[in-house]
Design a protein around this motif. Sequence first.
Motif, PDB file in Angstrom:
ATOM      1  N   ILE A  49       0.613  -1.616  -0.048  1.00 13.71           N
ATOM      2  CA  ILE A  49       0.578   0.336   0.031  1.00 13.71           C
ATOM      3  C   ILE A  49       0.840   1.088   0.010  1.00 13.71           C
ATOM      4  O   ILE A  49       0.360   2.046  -0.864  1.00 13.71           O
ATOM      5  CB  ILE A  49      -1.123   0.157   1.257  1.00 13.71           C
ATOM      6  N   LYS A  50       2.110   0.940   1.045  1.00 14.37           N
ATOM      7  CA  LYS A  50       2.418   2.452   1.172  1.00 14.37           C
ATOM      8  C   LYS A  50       3.706   2.132  -0.319  1.00 14.37           C
ATOM      9  O   LYS A  50       3.006   3.528  -0.840  1.00 14.37           O
ATOM     10  CB  LYS A  50       3.703   2.456   2.192  1.00 14.37           C
ATOM     11  N   ASP A  51       3.784   1.789  -1.196  1.00 11.05           N
ATOM     12  CA  ASP A  51       4.214   1.715  -2.296  1.00 11.05           C
ATOM     13  C   ASP A  51       3.666   2.363  -3.360  1.00 11.05           C
ATOM     14  O   ASP A  51       4.528   3.313  -4.084  1.00 11.05           O
ATOM     15  CB  ASP A  51       5.052   0.358  -3.149  1.00 11.05           C
ATOM     16  N   ILE A  52       2.888   1.838  -3.369  1.00 12.50           N
ATOM     17  CA  ILE A  52       1.729   3.168  -4.533  1.00 12.50           C
ATOM     18  C   ILE A  52       0.674   4.279  -4.216  1.00 12.50           C
ATOM     19  O   ILE A  52      -0.272   4.599  -4.629  1.00 12.50           O
ATOM     20  CB  ILE A  52       0.379   1.705  -4.764  1.00 12.50           C
ATOM     21  N   SER A  53       1.215   4.804  -2.898  1.00 15.16           N
ATOM     22  CA  SER A  53       0.622   5.427  -2.783  1.00 15.16           C
ATOM     23  C   SER A  53       1.858   7.166  -2.684  1.00 15.16           C
ATOM     24  O   SER A  53       2.589   6.435  -3.231  1.00 15.16           O
ATOM     25  CB  SER A  53       0.310   5.895  -0.640  1.00 15.16           C
ATOM     26  N   ASP A  54       0.806   8.463  -2.938  1.00 17.72           N
ATOM     27  CA  ASP A  54       1.442   9.563  -3.528  1.00 17.72           C
ATOM     28  C   ASP A  54       2.383  10.215  -1.905  1.00 17.72           C
ATOM     29  O   ASP A  54       2.926  11.144  -1.966  1.00 17.72           O
ATOM     30  CB  ASP A  54      -0.098  10.805  -3.537  1.00 17.72           C
ATOM     31  N   LEU A  55       1.583   9.794  -0.937  1.00 12.60           N
ATOM     32  CA  LEU A  55       1.551  10.851   0.897  1.00 12.60           C
ATOM     33  C   LEU A  55       1.803   9.162   2.014  1.00 12.60           C
ATOM     34  O   LEU A  55       1.178   8.319   1.403  1.00 12.60           O
ATOM     35  CB  LEU A  55       1.386  12.013   0.958  1.00 12.60           C
ATOM     36  N   VAL A  56       3.086   9.191   2.680  1.00 13.02           N
ATOM     37  CA  VAL A  56       2.894   8.222   3.302  1.00 13.02           C
ATOM     38  C   VAL A  56       4.073   8.796   4.495  1.00 13.02           C
ATOM     39  O   VAL A  56       4.632   9.690   4.562  1.00 13.02           O
ATOM     40  CB  VAL A  56       3.168   6.960   3.200  1.00 13.02           C
ATOM     41  N   SER A  57       2.792   8.860   5.868  1.00  9.44           N
ATOM     42  CA  SER A  57       3.057  10.377   6.941  1.00  9.44           C
ATOM     43  C   SER A  57       3.264   8.932   7.965  1.00  9.44           C
ATOM     44  O   SER A  57       2.227   8.231   8.342  1.00  9.44           O
ATOM     45  CB  SER A  57       2.526  10.912   7.148  1.00  9.44           C
ATOM     46  N   ILE A  58       4.555   9.315   8.575  1.00 11.57           N
ATOM     47  CA  ILE A  58       4.630   8.018   9.891  1.00 11.57           C
ATOM     48  C   ILE A  58       4.658   9.094  11.146  1.00 11.57           C
ATOM     49  O   ILE A  58       5.334   9.582  11.354  1.00 11.57           O
ATOM     50  CB  ILE A  58       5.842   6.925   9.617  1.00 11.57           C
ATOM     51  N   ILE A  59       3.927   8.045  12.461  1.00  9.69           N
ATOM     52  CA  ILE A  59       3.302   9.126  13.261  1.00  9.69           C
ATOM     53  C   ILE A  59       4.091   8.736  14.404  1.00  9.69           C
ATOM     54  O   ILE A  59       3.810   6.855  14.393  1.00  9.69           O
ATOM     55  CB  ILE A  59       2.151   9.254  13.548  1.00  9.69           C
ATOM     56  N   HIS A  60       5.437   8.723  14.628  1.00  2.00           N
ATOM     57  CA  HIS A  60       5.597   8.590  16.449  1.00  2.00           C
ATOM     58  C   HIS A  60       5.900   9.643  17.207  1.00  2.00           C
ATOM     59  O   HIS A  60       6.033  10.252  17.120  1.00  2.00           O
ATOM     60  CB  HIS A  60       7.567   8.795  14.912  1.00  2.00           C
ATOM     61  N   PRO A  61       5.347   8.173  17.992  1.00  2.00           N
ATOM     62  CA  PRO A  61       5.311   8.909  19.516  1.00  2.00           C
ATOM     63  C   PRO A  61       7.176   8.997  19.680  1.00  2.00           C
ATOM     64  O   PRO A  61       7.749   8.301  20.104  1.00  2.00           O
ATOM     65  CB  PRO A  61       4.653   7.805  20.343  1.00  2.00           C
ATOM     66  N   GLU A  62       6.627  10.187  20.826  1.00  2.00           N
ATOM     67  CA  GLU A  62       7.974  10.505  21.334  1.00  2.00           C
ATOM     68  C   GLU A  62       7.432  10.386  22.827  1.00  2.00           C
ATOM     69  O   GLU A  62       8.578  10.304  23.576  1.00  2.00           O
ATOM     70  CB  GLU A  62       8.789  12.158  20.974  1.00  2.00           C
ATOM     71  N   LYS A  63       6.350  11.320  23.455  1.00  2.00           N
ATOM     72  CA  LYS A  63       6.068  10.898  23.968  1.00  2.00           C
ATOM     73  C   LYS A  63       4.136  11.172  24.528  1.00  2.00           C
ATOM     74  O   LYS A  63       4.060  11.134  22.877  1.00  2.00           O
ATOM     75  CB  LYS A  63       6.483  12.623  24.837  1.00  2.00           C
ATOM     76  N   HIS A  64       4.083   9.788  25.356  1.00  2.00           N
ATOM     77  CA  HIS A  64       2.736  10.370  25.020  1.00  2.00           C
ATOM     78  C   HIS A  64       2.303  10.294  27.192  1.00  2.00           C
ATOM     79  O   HIS A  64       2.554   9.490  27.996  1.00  2.00           O
ATOM     80  CB  HIS A  64       2.635   8.529  24.222  1.00  2.00           C
ATOM     81  N   TYR A  65       1.330  10.914  27.320  1.00  5.22           N
ATOM     82  CA  TYR A  65       0.570  11.078  28.145  1.00  5.22           C
ATOM     83  C   TYR A  65      -0.028   8.838  28.858  1.00  5.22           C
ATOM     84  O   TYR A  65       0.027   8.980  30.335  1.00  5.22           O
ATOM     85  CB  TYR A  65      -0.625  11.637  28.716  1.00  5.22           C
ATOM     86  N   TYR A  66      -0.863   8.213  28.357  1.00  2.00           N
ATOM     87  CA  TYR A  66      -0.625   7.190  28.529  1.00  2.00           C
ATOM     88  C   TYR A  66       0.175   6.012  29.537  1.00  2.00           C
ATOM     89  O   TYR A  66      -0.059   5.554  29.886  1.00  2.00           O
ATOM     90  CB  TYR A  66      -0.773   6.130  27.019  1.00  2.00           C
ATOM     91  N   ASN A  67       1.786   6.534  29.147  1.00  2.00           N
ATOM     92  CA  ASN A  67       2.890   5.715  29.885  1.00  2.00           C
ATOM     93  C   ASN A  67       2.658   6.619  31.297  1.00  2.00           C
ATOM     94  O   ASN A  67       3.300   5.828  31.616  1.00  2.00           O
ATOM     95  CB  ASN A  67       4.297   6.771  28.355  1.00  2.00           C
ATOM     96  N   GLU A  68       2.496   7.573  31.805  1.00  2.00           N
ATOM     97  CA  GLU A  68       1.954   8.239  32.861  1.00  2.00           C
ATOM     98  C   GLU A  68       0.394   8.049  33.803  1.00  2.00           C
ATOM     99  O   GLU A  68       0.609   8.232  34.899  1.00  2.00           O
ATOM    100  CB  GLU A  68       2.528   9.646  32.195  1.00  2.00           C
ATOM    101  N   GLY A  69      -0.146   6.872  32.795  1.00  2.00           N
ATOM    102  CA  GLY A  69      -1.281   6.590  33.244  1.00  2.00           C
ATOM    103  C   GLY A  69      -2.476   6.619  32.628  1.00  2.00           C
ATOM    104  O   GLY A  69      -4.144   6.508  33.834  1.00  2.00           O
ATOM    105  N   ILE A  70      -2.645   7.841  31.867  1.00  2.00           N
ATOM    106  CA  ILE A  70      -3.461   8.513  32.225  1.00  2.00           C
ATOM    107  C   ILE A  70      -4.488   7.745  30.878  1.00  2.00           C
ATOM    108  O   ILE A  70      -3.547   7.720  29.833  1.00  2.00           O
ATOM    109  CB  ILE A  70      -2.993  10.392  31.347  1.00  2.00           C
ATOM    110  N   PRO A  71      -5.345   7.496  31.230  1.00  2.00           N
ATOM    111  CA  PRO A  71      -6.279   7.177  30.350  1.00  2.00           C
ATOM    112  C   PRO A  71      -7.073   8.065  28.803  1.00  2.00           C
ATOM    113  O   PRO A  71      -6.436   9.137  29.166  1.00  2.00           O
ATOM    114  CB  PRO A  71      -7.566   6.228  30.917  1.00  2.00           C
ATOM    115  N   ALA A  72      -8.003   7.020  28.191  1.00  2.00           N
ATOM    116  CA  ALA A  72      -8.076   7.490  26.282  1.00  2.00           C
ATOM    117  C   ALA A  72      -9.569   9.149  28.081  1.00  2.00           C
ATOM    118  O   ALA A  72      -9.531   8.458  28.080  1.00  2.00           O
ATOM    119  CB  ALA A  72      -8.497   7.092  26.169  1.00  2.00           C
ATOM    120  N   VAL A  73      -8.829  10.542  27.271  1.00  2.00           N
ATOM    121  CA  VAL A  73      -9.619  11.660  27.319  1.00  2.00           C
ATOM    122  C   VAL A  73     -10.723  11.557  26.587  1.00  2.00           C
ATOM    123  O   VAL A  73     -10.600  11.931  25.535  1.00  2.00           O
ATOM    124  CB  VAL A  73      -8.115  12.299  27.268  1.00  2.00           C
ATOM    125  N   LYS A  74     -11.973  11.734  26.869  1.00  2.00           N
ATOM    126  CA  LYS A  74     -13.168  12.037  26.201  1.00  2.00           C
ATOM    127  C   LYS A  74     -12.947  13.420  25.090  1.00  2.00           C
ATOM    128  O   LYS A  74     -12.195  14.771  25.970  1.00  2.00           O
ATOM    129  CB  LYS A  74     -14.356  11.848  27.179  1.00  2.00           C
TER     130      LYS A  74
END
Length: 178
Positions: free
Chosen positions: A149-174
Amino acid sequence: MEKKGLTLVYTGDGKGKTTSALGLTLRAVGRGFNVKIFQFIKSPQRSYGEQIALNKLGVEMVQLGIGFTWTKTPEEHREALKIGWPKAKEAVLSGEYDVVILDELNNALAIDSFPIDDVLPLQEVLDVIKNRPSHVHLVITGRNAKQEIKDISDLVSIIHPEKHYYNEGIPAVKGIEF
């Protein structure tokens, strides 16, 4: 110059893939584009803030899934994908929409807890991408995008986590995650 529909892929392990697609939706609607969104994992049994807002804008968002892969049986997921993929495929090929978002399609294609290819064949997905009406823009989101799929796409953006509040124990936020 003939208008060419683009294929955009948002993938990676970071937060923001669906959010990026929703931002693009807002922009497209603002420009008068007809947009339809299919979500391959999320279930219609739940309420999502983005769906509430998109309904107000006249954008249909269809949940084809039955929830996270670890919350249902493989048979339940297979049945949902067997029913859902033809609906998404039909919308893309119909030419009725200027933009079709296939949210979490990468996640669905990456399922390895049961055979996926007979209900969501990668080759068929590739054929739909290649053979859609020329004006249709496709946005495909989700982790673990297939290289094909990436090979035939015009744009591929890879979202990379550097820091995330999940790792601090904060659950999904409404309002932030749902």
